[in-house]
Design an enzyme around this catalytic site. Structure first.
Site, short mmCIF file in Angstrom:
data_model
loop_
_atom_site.label_atom_id
_atom_site.label_comp_id
_atom_site.label_asym_id
_atom_site.label_seq_id
_atom_site.Cartn_x
_atom_site.Cartn_y
_atom_site.Cartn_z
N GLU A 507 0.83 -1.21 0.00
CA GLU A 507 0.00 0.00 0.00
C GLU A 507 0.86 1.25 0.00
O GLU A 507 0.48 2.28 -0.59
CB GLU A 507 -0.95 -0.01 1.20
CG GLU A 507 -1.94 -1.17 1.21
CD GLU A 507 -2.70 -1.33 -0.09
OE1 GLU A 507 -2.94 -0.32 -0.79
OE2 GLU A 507 -3.06 -2.47 -0.43
N HIS A 513 3.33 6.38 -5.37
CA HIS A 513 2.90 6.69 -6.73
C HIS A 513 2.00 7.93 -6.74
O HIS A 513 2.10 8.79 -7.62
CB HIS A 513 2.16 5.48 -7.31
CG HIS A 513 2.05 5.47 -8.80
ND1 HIS A 513 1.31 4.53 -9.49
CD2 HIS A 513 2.59 6.28 -9.75
CE1 HIS A 513 1.41 4.76 -10.79
NE2 HIS A 513 2.17 5.80 -10.97
#
Length: 733
Positions: A507, A513
C-alpha cells in the site's frame, strides 16, 4: 513541529458529519450543473460554440475541472468514512447520494457542449501540439471517457445508459454492504478445548473479540447483565475479521473449528448465509451479481462492444480478451509443476497430523507446520521482531535511501497548535518532504481491524497534486492508506506477521505513486489516468524490499529486547519466500480467469451460470478440490463492488512489470540512488501523463519480459524459460 502547510488542505474530521457532507455534495453538484447549464445556453444561441477557439475551450475545461474539486472533496470524505467508520447514518447518506452522483456523472459524460470543447482542443493540431504532455494526455483520456459514457448515442439510448449507471452504483454498494454485514454478523463463542494450538497473540485477539461480543449482546438485548456476568473472563469468541480468521485457520488444532470458520467465510452473502441486515433483509448477493452482469452487458452493447470485458480492456494496456486469457493460461502452465510440488508437500505433512485427505481448511494450518519443520520458521516466532513502529520507521528509511525523501509524523487533536484532525484515535498522519526539505504531500495510516471497517487493505488517492493559476489555487497530494492488521494488545504495539509487513509495503508503494507525482493536472496526477493493469506496478515493486536482507534489517527488531532478527530466522524467512508460490499463483489466476470469462460471456450469466463458470475455471486451473458449497464469488468485492471488473488479471500483469523493474535494482544494487532516482522520475513522478508502456520502457530501456517474474516465483531458471511462452508474454506487454 511546524504547522501543516495550507496547501495540504487537510480535512477537519471532527466536523465532517454525514449530514454536513451530504449538503456539501449536493451544493457541489448544483454548482457544477449550473456551469453545464451555461455551456448549454451558450451553445444554443446564434453566436454559439462554432466560433469557440481552442484557447477558450481549454479555459472552460480547466474552469470546470476546478469547480469539480468541491465535489471530489466532499464525496471523497464521505466515501472514505463509509469504508473505515461505517454506521447506519453514514451508510444511509452515502447510498442516498449514489443516484444523484450517478446522474451527474452521466450528464457530464454525455454533455455535448463540454465534449465539443475537448474536441475543439484536440482538433486544433498546432494548439494541441504545444500543450504540456500532461494536459494533452488528459484531453486524450477525457475524449475516450466521453465515448465510453455514450456521448455519441441518441437521446433515448443516453437515457437508458444513465439508468444503467445509476442502478449499477446502487447494486455495487449493496453488494459491499452485504459482505460487511455478513462478516460482522458471525460470532462463535469458543469452548476451552477448541483453543488448543492457538498462539498467545491469537488468544489475545479472541479475548478482545469476546469483550466486544459481551458489550454488543448486552446493548442489543440478546443477553442480560446477569447472563454477561455468568460468562468467563477472558471470554474467547471467533469472528470472520481477517486477523482472527487467519489466527484460527493457521494455528487451531481443532480441525472441526477450522472447517466451521472456513464454511462461514466462504458462504458469506450467499444462499447458505442465513443472516439478515438491520431491516431484516437477506444478505444473499446471488441476484445482485447476475443483475450487475446483465447491466454491464447492456452498457457494453449500447457502446458498440461485444461484451463488458471489451469495455474494460479499452482503457488498459492489454489489447484483447484473448491476449489476457493467453497470458493467464500460459502463466498457469508455468506455475502448475511448482503447484503440484507444493500440494504434494502439504499432503505428506498432513499425513503426520492424521489428515488423510487435505481440505482447504487444512491448508494454512499444515503450511505453518511445514514452515516450522522444514524451514524452522514460525510466523508467531518472528512476529515479535516486526513491531509496527519499527516496521514503519524502517520503511521510511528505505524510501529515504531510494528516493531522498523523509517522513515526519504530525501531532493530533489537543496536543498543540499544530495538531491534525483524524477520524479515529488509531489513525496517524505524516508529512513527506523532499531532499531539500520541500513539502511533497501528506498521508494517513489507518492500519488496524475494527468493527464498521470493510476488510482488506487499500490506498485512497483522496487529493491529487493540482494547481489552477487563474485562482492562485495550489494543492499538494494527500492519501489514505488503510489496512486491517492485528491491533496493539496487552500493552505492546501491534506486532505484524511478515504477510502484514508485505501488505504495508504494497500500500505504501501505491501511496508513493500518488504522492511523488510532479504532475499538476489532476486527471493524470499520481495514480490518476494510469492504466488499471499497470497501477499495481509501484505497489508490488515496493514489496521487494521486505524480502531483502538489507531491507529486513531496517524494519525488524525484537519488541522487548531490540535485538535484530537472528540470522537463522532471517535465512529461514528468505528461504520461505517462494513457499507455496505455485499454489498461490494458480489461485490468483483462477480468480482472474473467472473474472475475465464472466464479463466476456454473452448473454450475461445468471447466478447458476456464474457458479458454473467458476467451477469450469477451477477444473482447468486448480489442482486442489474446492467444496461444492464454496461461494467465493459472492464475496468477490474487487469485481462486483470495486474497480477490477474484467481487470483482476492486472495483479499478475503488473507483477510481471514489477519483477522486471526490480531486476534493474538487482543488477545495480537494491539501494542504488541513481536507479532509485530513475524509477522515481520514469514511473512515480509522471503519473498517468504518458502511457504506462512508455513509462516502463523509459525506465528499463526495453519492453518487459517474463523472465524475472518466473525467477522471482521460483518456477524456473530464467535461462531455461520456455521460449514460446516468454515470447507470447513479451508481445503481450
Amino acid at each position: 513541529m511546524s504547522l501543516p502547510s495550507s496547501d495540504l488542505r487537510l480535512v477537519d474530521f471532527t466536523n465532517a458529519a454525514p449530514s454536513t457532507l451530504q449538503t456539501q455534495v449536493i451544493n457541489a453538484i448544483d454548482d457544477a450543473n449550473s456551469f453545464l447549464d451555461n455551456l448549454t445556453a451558450g451553445a444554443d444561441n446564434s453566436t454559439g460554440i462554432a466560433k469557440l477557439s481552442a484557447e477558450q475551450a481549454l479555459a472552460d475545461v480547466m474552469q470546470f475541472d476546478h469547480i469539480n474539486l468541491a465535489l471530489d472533496r466532499s464525496w471523497g470524505i464521505l466515501s472514505h468514512l463509509n469504508g473505515v467508520m461505517s454506521n447506519d447514518e453514514i451508510r444511509h447518506v452515502h447510498h442516498e447520494l449514489l443516484p444523484k452522483l450517478s446522474a451527474y456523472g452521466t450528464r457530464v459524460g454525455q454533455h455535448q457542449p463540454l465534449f465539443t470543447r475537448y474536441q475543439t482542443i484536440a482538433d486544433d493540431t498546432e494548439f494541441f501540439a504545444a500543450l504540456e504532455p500532461a494536459r494533452a494526455r488528459a484531453i486524450e483520456l477525457a475524449l475516450r471517457s466521453f465515448e465510453l459514457s455514450g456521448v455519441a448515442l441518441p437521446q433515448a439510448e443516453q437515457d437508458k445508459f444513465a439508468a444503467i449507471q445509476s442502478e449499477l452504483s446502487t447494486l455495487s454498494a449493496t453488494f459491499s454492504d452485504h459482505i460487511l454485514d455478513a462478516t460482522q454478523a458471525f460470532a462463535l463463542p469458543l469452548q476451552p478445548n477448541q483453543l488448543k494450538g492457538l498462539t498467545e497473540s491469537g488468544l489475545a485477539l479472541l479475548a478482545d473479540a469476546g469483550a466486544q461480543y459481551k458489550t454488543r449482546e448486552l446493548a442489543n438485548g440478546t443477553l442480560s447483565q446477569t447472563d454477561i456476568d455468568a460468562l468467563p473472563t477472558p471470554y474467547y469468541v471467533a469472528s470472520l475479521n481477517i486477523p482472527i480468521y487467519l489466527a484460527v485457520m493457521t494455528h487451531a488444532d481443532d480441525r472441526s473449528l477450522r472447517e466451521t470458520l472456513y464454511r462461514a467465510y466462504v458462504t458469506r452473502a450467499s444462499e447458505f448465509d442465513t443472516h439478515t441486515n438491520a431491516k431484516g433483509e437477506s444478505l444473499n448477493n446471488a441476484d445482485i451479481m447476475s443483475q450487475i452482469l446483465t447491466l454491464r452487458e447492456q452498457k457494453a452493447k449500447l457502446l458498440g462492444f461485444a461484451n463488458y470485458a471489451e469495455v474494460s480492456l479499452s482503457t488498459k494496456m492489454a489489447d484483447s480478451v484473448s491476449e489476457v486469457e493467453t497470458f493467464l493460461r500460459d502463466l498457469a502452465t508455468q506455475a502448475t509443476p511448482a503447484a503440484q510440488k507444493d500440494l504434494a508437500q502439504l499432503q505428506r505433512c498432513a499425513q503426520d497430523y492424521g489428515i488423510d485427505e487435505l481440505q482447504p481448511w487444512d491448508s494454512a494450518y499444515i503450511a505453518e507446520k511445514v514452515k516450522q519443520s522444514e524451514f524452522s520458521l514460525s510466523q508467531e516466532e518472528i512476529r515479535p521482531y516486526f513491531p509496527l513502529p519499527k516496521v514503519t520507521s524502517g520503511l521510511f528509511a528505505i524510501v529515504e535511501r531510494l528516493y531522498g525523501i523523509t517522513v515526519q509524523e504530525q501531532s493530533y487533536e489537543g496536543a498543540d497548535d499544530h495538531s491534525v484532525s483524524r477520524w479515529h484515535d488509531d489513525v496517524r498522519f505524516y508529512q513527506l518532504f523532499d531532499a531539500d526539505d520541500q513539502l511533497i504531500g501528506g498521508f494517513y495510516f489507518d492500519l488496524f481491524a475494527r468493527s464498521g471497517k470493510r476488510g482488506g487493505a487499500w490506498m485512497s488517492g483522496f487529493q491529487s497534486r493540482y494547481s489552477y493559476e487563474e485562482q492562485n489555487h495550489q494543492q499538494l497530494p494527500v492519501c489514505f492508506m488503510v489496512g486491517n492488521f492485528t491491533p496493539a494488545l496487552d500493552g505492546k504495539p501491534s506486532l505484524l506477521t511478515h504477510e502484514e509487513v508485505l501488505t504495508l509495503f504494497h500500500e505504501f508503494g501505491h501511496g508513493l505513486h500518488h504522492l511523488l507525482t510532479q504532475v499538476t493536472v489532476g486527471d493524470v496526477a499520481g495514480v490518476n489516468g494510469v492504466e488499471w493493469d499497470a497501477v499495481e506496478l509501484p505497489s508490488q515493486f515496493m514489496e521487494n524490499w521486505a524480502w531483502d536482507a538489507e531491507g529486513i534489517a531496517l524494519i525488524s527488531s525484537h519488541v522487548d529486547t531490540g535485538e535484530p532478527l537472528p540470522k537463522d530466522k532471517l535465512d529461514a524467512l528468505l528461504a520461505v519466500k517462494n513457499f507455496q508460490s505455485g499454489l498461490q499463483t494458480l489461485r490468483q489466476i483462477e480468480f482472474a480467469l473467472f473474472d475475465l470469462l464472466i464479463h466476456a460471456h454473452t448473454p450475461a450469466l445468471n447466478y447458476e451460470g456464474i457458479l458454473a463458470t467458476l467451477n469450469a475455471v477451477r477444473s482447468d486451473i486448480a489442482i486442489m478440490q474446492t467444496p461444492d458449497y464454496n461461494r467465493f464469488a459472492n464475496g468477490f468485492s474487487h469485481i462486483f463492488a470495486g474497480g477490477y471488473a474484467a481487470g483482476y488479471y492486472s495483479y499478475k500483469w503488473a507483477e510481471l512489470l514489477s519483477a522486471d523493474a526490480f531486476s534493474k535494482f538487482e543488477e545495480d544494487g537494491i539501494f542504488n540512488p541513481a536507479t532509485g532516482k530513475a524509477f522515481r522520475e520514469s514511473i512515480l513522478s509522471v503519473g498517468g501523463s504518458f502511457p504506462a508502456k512508455t513509462n516502463f520502457e523509459n525506465f528499463r530501456g526495453r519492453s518487459a519480459n517474463i523472465d524475472a517474474l518466473l525467477r522471482h516465483n521460483g518456477f524456473t531458471d530464467a535461462k531455461n524459460t520456455d521460449a514460446a511462452n516468454a515470447q507470447t508474454t513479451r508481445e503481450a506487454i
